[in-house]
Design a protein around this motif. Structure first.
Motif, mmCIF file in Angstrom:
data_model
loop_
_atom_site.group_PDB
_atom_site.id
_atom_site.type_symbol
_atom_site.label_atom_id
_atom_site.label_comp_id
_atom_site.label_asym_id
_atom_site.label_seq_id
_atom_site.Cartn_x
_atom_site.Cartn_y
_atom_site.Cartn_z
ATOM 1 N N PRO A 198 4.553 9.916 99.398
ATOM 2 C CA PRO A 198 5.174 9.143 100.492
ATOM 3 C C PRO A 198 6.552 9.656 100.891
ATOM 4 C CG PRO A 198 5.086 7.835 98.468
ATOM 5 C CD PRO A 198 4.247 9.052 98.239
ATOM 6 N N ILE A 199 7.325 10.198 99.954
ATOM 7 C CA ILE A 199 8.620 10.780 100.315
ATOM 8 C C ILE A 199 8.412 11.967 101.252
ATOM 9 C CG2 ILE A 199 10.540 12.162 99.431
ATOM 10 C CD1 ILE A 199 10.660 10.322 97.014
ATOM 11 N N GLU A 200 7.485 12.847 100.897
ATOM 12 C CA GLU A 200 7.234 14.027 101.727
ATOM 13 C C GLU A 200 6.665 13.630 103.086
ATOM 14 O OE1 GLU A 200 4.789 16.260 99.106
ATOM 15 O OE2 GLU A 200 6.480 17.167 98.035
ATOM 16 N N HIS A 201 5.807 12.612 103.119
ATOM 17 C CA HIS A 201 5.266 12.114 104.398
ATOM 18 C C HIS A 201 6.397 11.607 105.282
ATOM 19 C CE1 HIS A 201 2.656 10.056 107.264
ATOM 20 N NE2 HIS A 201 3.437 8.995 107.118
ATOM 21 N N GLU A 202 7.313 10.845 104.700
ATOM 22 C CA GLU A 202 8.426 10.294 105.465
ATOM 23 C C GLU A 202 9.359 11.407 105.945
ATOM 24 O OE1 GLU A 202 10.194 6.791 107.064
ATOM 25 O OE2 GLU A 202 8.272 7.158 106.075
ATOM 26 N N LEU A 203 9.603 12.402 105.102
ATOM 27 C CA LEU A 203 10.476 13.503 105.496
ATOM 28 C C LEU A 203 9.900 14.283 106.675
ATOM 29 C CD1 LEU A 203 11.686 14.925 102.055
ATOM 30 C CD2 LEU A 203 13.033 13.649 103.737
ATOM 31 N N ARG A 204 8.570 14.387 106.735
ATOM 32 C CA ARG A 204 7.954 15.073 107.872
ATOM 33 C C ARG A 204 8.235 14.351 109.181
ATOM 34 N NH1 ARG A 204 3.793 16.166 104.035
ATOM 35 N NH2 ARG A 204 2.624 14.286 104.641
ATOM 36 N N GLN A 205 8.413 13.031 109.101
ATOM 37 C CA GLN A 205 8.715 12.254 110.298
ATOM 38 C C GLN A 205 10.195 12.326 110.669
ATOM 39 O OE1 GLN A 205 5.722 11.057 111.350
ATOM 40 N NE2 GLN A 205 4.989 11.881 109.402
ATOM 41 N N LEU A 206 11.038 12.637 109.684
ATOM 42 C CA LEU A 206 12.480 12.551 109.892
ATOM 43 C C LEU A 206 13.155 13.888 110.168
ATOM 44 C CD1 LEU A 206 13.324 10.076 106.966
ATOM 45 C CD2 LEU A 206 13.352 9.548 109.418
ATOM 46 N N LEU A 207 12.604 14.982 109.636
ATOM 47 C CA LEU A 207 13.310 16.260 109.681
ATOM 48 C C LEU A 207 12.456 17.372 110.273
ATOM 49 C CD1 LEU A 207 14.973 16.312 106.136
ATOM 50 C CD2 LEU A 207 16.133 15.923 108.319
ATOM 51 N N ALA A 208 13.134 18.277 110.985
ATOM 52 C CA ALA A 208 12.451 19.471 111.480
ATOM 53 C C ALA A 208 12.327 20.525 110.385
ATOM 54 C CB ALA A 208 13.219 20.041 112.671
ATOM 55 N N PHE A 209 13.222 20.503 109.412
ATOM 56 C CA PHE A 209 13.143 21.402 108.264
ATOM 57 C C PHE A 209 13.364 20.565 107.006
ATOM 58 C CE2 PHE A 209 17.487 21.156 109.660
ATOM 59 C CZ PHE A 209 18.252 21.110 108.507
ATOM 60 N N ARG A 210 12.634 20.896 105.964
ATOM 61 C CA ARG A 210 12.630 20.036 104.786
ATOM 62 C C ARG A 210 12.766 20.863 103.512
ATOM 63 N NH1 ARG A 210 8.627 18.974 108.021
ATOM 64 N NH2 ARG A 210 7.128 20.102 106.728
ATOM 65 N N PRO A 211 13.506 20.343 102.546
ATOM 66 C CA PRO A 211 13.525 20.996 101.236
ATOM 67 C C PRO A 211 12.274 20.619 100.449
ATOM 68 C CG PRO A 211 14.849 19.016 101.152
ATOM 69 C CD PRO A 211 14.355 19.141 102.581
#
Length: 419
Positions: free
Chosen positions: A364-377
């Protein structure tokens, strides 16, 4: 554990190197000290080594190596550990760092546990103790710390006076100018003046203080997921919340030692200006262990609850618990999304009692980050478990102890560091 410094570079406790003060060339004692330090570093990093191996790797002549080894043997900084067994030529005496040349103690002080270990100068842990923390008062906790540390020395068979360095990790920010730990609301009395003096009354003056999450990040850099990375952060979520920053391979503390105190980011329900949120931090109030329990009760979960119980219920399929976990993941993802454009870390390591629930949190963290950021760690869970802070404390104490053990020998004060 972290390596000794070499040549004319001084090794810092957080793993970097910085140039030592320029040394006036020419004196035989100075050249001897430089050569001895070079040989000592090689033996520590690559030992056991023979004289010929040291000469070959260092580029020093064999007579120079022999003279350096003689000085190190006299100072009891190295010792003989047998002979080589090669296929060609006669066997040779092997040398290694003398483990009993110094001793260090690392201490992890948390809300629930006090963990401590004693290691010899080579980094080998000889004894360890884990006890439930006596957090009823500052006095009881400091007394417990002193008792554990002295008991460990006894178990290792050394007098406390033989302990070269101790490092204590705890929540909060150590203020060296005023001599106390700030922003540690989860440890009663820990932020009062006189703390440093009281701890040093128990352990002596050779004790350093460090934020616990910073120590966990140093352990991660030395032994964990950060070993081959220059830029990563460790997000610790448990009783409290904290972030440690490794930038260009070094721990960054900020201007006042408060870099990474993301507990105070205004994330979560409620007014961030509320006195409770101002004291503990809005993010910590909503996403640390107590916040998870409050959210679970708000959504209707009953009975004795803890963050651990909520995660266990989620694994069993409890819908309410699963929703609580989703909310927790959303809040942590928002925190990660807030720091990522500023720091651009290659990796976010999750640690702490809550953060280690990767089986429920990572997706769920990674799913949410996909919605929030264009680039992700990348986000991953630390494999060091409950030992991360303690490992970092021992490693930090070793860095300081190795410098002191070498420098206290006559004629070896090489590493007076600039600044």
């Amino acid at each position: 554990m972290a390596a000794l410094s070499s040549g004319l570079l001084a090794r810092t406790v957080d793993g970097g190197t910085r140039a030592a003060v320029p040394i006036t060339a020419g004196t035989p004692s100075l050249l001897r000290a430089i050569n001895e330090r070079t040989v000592l570093d090689l033996i520590h990093n690559r030992g056991p080594l023979s004289r010929a191996q040291v000469a070959r790797v260092s580029g020093l002549s064999k007579p120079t190596v022999s003279l350096a080894l003689s000085g190190l043997l006299t100072a009891r900084l190295v010792c003989e550990v047998g002979r080589s067994h090669g296929d060609r030529g006669p066997s040779a005496v092997l040398y290694e760092l003398n483990p009993s040349a110094g001793w260090v103690v690392g201490i992890d002080v948390g809300r629930k546990w006090v963990r401590a270990a004693i290691a010899d100068i080579s980094g080998k842990v000889v004894a360890r103790r884990d006890e439930r923390a006596r957090v009823s008062s500052q006095r009881s906790l400091i007394g417990q710390i002193g008792a554990i540390a002295h008991r460990l020395a006894g178990e290792a068979g050394v007098a406390w006076s033989q302990v070269t360095q101790a490092t204590l990790g705890s929540p909060g920010v150590f203020d060296p100018a005023r001599g106390y730990v700030a922003m540690a609301p989860n440890l009663p009395g820990w932020g009062r003046h006189g703390l440093v003096e009281a701890v040093r009354a128990e352990l002596g003056s050779s004790v350093t203080f460090e934020n616990d999450v910073n120590l966990a990040a140093l352990a991660e850099r030395n032994h964990g997921l950060g070993r081959n990375l220059r830029n990563f952060v460790l997000l610790s979520v448990g009783t409290g919340i904290g972030l440690a920053l490794i930038v260009d391979g070094q721990l960054r503390r900020g201007a006042h030692g408060a870099a990474g105190e993301i507990a105070y980011m205004p994330i979560g329900p409620g007014d961030p200006k509320d006195p409770v949120n101002r004291r503990r931090g809005a993010l910590e109030e909503s996403a640390a262990a107590a916040g998870i329990v409050r959210e679970a009760k708000h959504l209707g979960m009953r009975g004795p609850l803890s963050a651990e119980a909520v995660f266990s219920a989620a694994r069993r399929g409890n819908r309410t618990a699963r929703r609580v976990v989703e909310i927790e993941a959303e809040r942590l993802a928002l925190a990660i999304a807030t720091i990522t454009p500023v720091l651009d870390p290659e990796l976010v390591v999750l640690g702490g009692g809550v953060g280690r629930n990767g089986d429920l949190l990572l997706e769920p963290i990674e799913h949410e980050l996909r919605q929030l950021l264009a680039f992700r760690p990348k986000v991953a869970v630390s494999a060091l478990g409950d030992d991360a802070v303690l490992q970092g404390a021992v490693a930090t104490a070793l860095e300081a102890a190795r410098e002191r053990v070498f420098a206290r020998q006559p004629g070896r004060q090489l590493h007076r560091v600039a600044g």
